[in-house]
Write a protein that holds these residues in place. Structure first.
Motif, PDB file in Angstrom:
ATOM      1  N   SER A  64      39.547  26.433  28.573  1.00  0.00           N
ATOM      2  CA  SER A  64      39.291  27.355  29.679  1.00  0.00           C
ATOM      3  C   SER A  64      39.988  28.685  29.463  1.00  0.00           C
ATOM      4  O   SER A  64      40.986  28.774  28.753  1.00  0.00           O
ATOM      5  CB  SER A  64      39.776  26.747  30.998  1.00  0.00           C
ATOM      6  OG  SER A  64      39.067  25.573  31.269  1.00  0.00           O
ATOM      7  N   ILE A  65      39.446  29.707  30.097  1.00  0.00           N
ATOM      8  CA  ILE A  65      40.059  31.038  30.096  1.00  0.00           C
ATOM      9  C   ILE A  65      40.461  31.346  31.534  1.00  0.00           C
ATOM     10  O   ILE A  65      39.636  31.256  32.443  1.00  0.00           O
ATOM     11  CB  ILE A  65      39.095  32.115  29.570  1.00  0.00           C
ATOM     12  CG1 ILE A  65      38.703  31.803  28.129  1.00  0.00           C
ATOM     13  CG2 ILE A  65      39.721  33.497  29.691  1.00  0.00           C
ATOM     14  CD1 ILE A  65      37.610  32.697  27.588  1.00  0.00           C
ATOM     15  N   ILE A  66      41.719  31.687  31.739  1.00  0.00           N
ATOM     16  CA  ILE A  66      42.227  31.999  33.069  1.00  0.00           C
ATOM     17  C   ILE A  66      42.624  33.471  33.085  1.00  0.00           C
ATOM     18  O   ILE A  66      43.404  33.928  32.250  1.00  0.00           O
ATOM     19  CB  ILE A  66      43.423  31.098  33.422  1.00  0.00           C
ATOM     20  CG1 ILE A  66      42.970  29.640  33.428  1.00  0.00           C
ATOM     21  CG2 ILE A  66      44.036  31.509  34.756  1.00  0.00           C
ATOM     22  CD1 ILE A  66      44.078  28.646  33.590  1.00  0.00           C
ATOM     23  N   ASP A  67      42.071  34.205  34.033  1.00  0.00           N
ATOM     24  CA  ASP A  67      42.376  35.631  34.173  1.00  0.00           C
ATOM     25  C   ASP A  67      43.488  35.842  35.191  1.00  0.00           C
ATOM     26  O   ASP A  67      43.410  35.349  36.309  1.00  0.00           O
ATOM     27  CB  ASP A  67      41.143  36.406  34.633  1.00  0.00           C
ATOM     28  CG  ASP A  67      40.110  36.538  33.537  1.00  0.00           C
ATOM     29  OD1 ASP A  67      40.477  36.991  32.446  1.00  0.00           O
ATOM     30  OD2 ASP A  67      38.948  36.193  33.779  1.00  0.00           O
ATOM     31  N   LEU A  68      44.504  36.574  34.792  1.00  0.00           N
ATOM     32  CA  LEU A  68      45.515  37.094  35.705  1.00  0.00           C
ATOM     33  C   LEU A  68      45.389  38.603  35.599  1.00  0.00           C
ATOM     34  O   LEU A  68      45.958  39.227  34.722  1.00  0.00           O
ATOM     35  CB  LEU A  68      46.921  36.653  35.286  1.00  0.00           C
ATOM     36  CG  LEU A  68      47.260  35.193  35.462  1.00  0.00           C
ATOM     37  CD1 LEU A  68      48.617  34.887  34.846  1.00  0.00           C
ATOM     38  CD2 LEU A  68      47.251  34.820  36.920  1.00  0.00           C
ATOM     39  N   SER A  69      44.601  39.171  36.468  1.00  0.00           N
ATOM     40  CA  SER A  69      44.245  40.573  36.304  1.00  0.00           C
ATOM     41  C   SER A  69      44.430  41.329  37.604  1.00  0.00           C
ATOM     42  O   SER A  69      44.137  40.842  38.683  1.00  0.00           O
ATOM     43  CB  SER A  69      42.792  40.705  35.853  1.00  0.00           C
ATOM     44  OG  SER A  69      42.437  42.062  35.772  1.00  0.00           O
ATOM     45  N   SER A  70      44.911  42.531  37.490  1.00  0.00           N
ATOM     46  CA  SER A  70      45.084  43.394  38.648  1.00  0.00           C
ATOM     47  C   SER A  70      43.856  44.255  38.881  1.00  0.00           C
ATOM     48  O   SER A  70      43.868  45.150  39.717  1.00  0.00           O
ATOM     49  CB  SER A  70      46.310  44.285  38.425  1.00  0.00           C
ATOM     50  OG  SER A  70      46.190  44.954  37.188  1.00  0.00           O
ATOM     51  N   GLY A  71      42.794  43.989  38.149  1.00  0.00           N
ATOM     52  CA  GLY A  71      41.570  44.748  38.322  1.00  0.00           C
ATOM     53  C   GLY A  71      41.298  45.713  37.194  1.00  0.00           C
ATOM     54  O   GLY A  71      40.218  46.264  37.082  1.00  0.00           O
ATOM     55  N   GLN A  72      42.274  45.934  36.348  1.00  0.00           N
ATOM     56  CA  GLN A  72      42.089  46.790  35.179  1.00  0.00           C
ATOM     57  C   GLN A  72      42.865  46.187  34.036  1.00  0.00           C
ATOM     58  O   GLN A  72      44.083  46.098  34.078  1.00  0.00           O
ATOM     59  CB  GLN A  72      42.606  48.204  35.430  1.00  0.00           C
ATOM     60  CG  GLN A  72      42.579  49.055  34.185  1.00  0.00           C
ATOM     61  CD  GLN A  72      43.216  50.412  34.400  1.00  0.00           C
ATOM     62  OE1 GLN A  72      43.217  50.923  35.492  1.00  0.00           O
ATOM     63  NE2 GLN A  72      43.750  50.987  33.362  1.00  0.00           N
TER      64      GLN A  72
END
Length: 77
Positions: A64-72
Motif C-alpha cells: 500500500s501507499i499512504i499519503d501524509l500530505s499537506s496538499g502540496q
C-alpha cells in the motif's frame, strides 16, 4: 502479497515536513510563499513516527501507499 507475512512493503509518501531534513533551510520569504500555497498544516515528524510504529504493529497491510500530505508535495531531502 504472496510473500506476506514474511515480507511486507508499505510506501509512505510525505508532503512538506514541519522541519526540513538535512541542512536545507528556507528563508522567511520562501517559507511564507510555500505556506501560502499549502492547503493544510505541514506534516509533523511525530505523526510520521506514530504511523510507522502503527504499521509495524499490525499484520494486515502490504503493498500500500499512504499519503501524509499537506496538499502540496514539496519534499526537501
Amino acid at each position: 502479497g504472496e510473500l506476506a507475512p514474511d515480507v511486507r512493503t508499505v510506501c509512505l509518501r510525505l508532503g512538506q515536513l514541519q522541519h526540513t531534513m538535512g541542512n536545507v533551510t528556507f528563508d522567511a520569504d520562501e517559507r511564507t510563499r510555500l505556506e501560502q500555497r499549502t492547503l493544510l498544516p505541514w506534516v509533523d515528524e511525530n505523526d510520521v513516527a506514530k504511523l510507522c510504529f502503527a504499521l509495524y504493529e499490525q499484520n494486515s497491510l502490504t503493498g500500500s501507499i499512504i499519503d501524509l500530505s499537506s496538499g502540496q508535495v514539496h519534499n526537501v531531502w
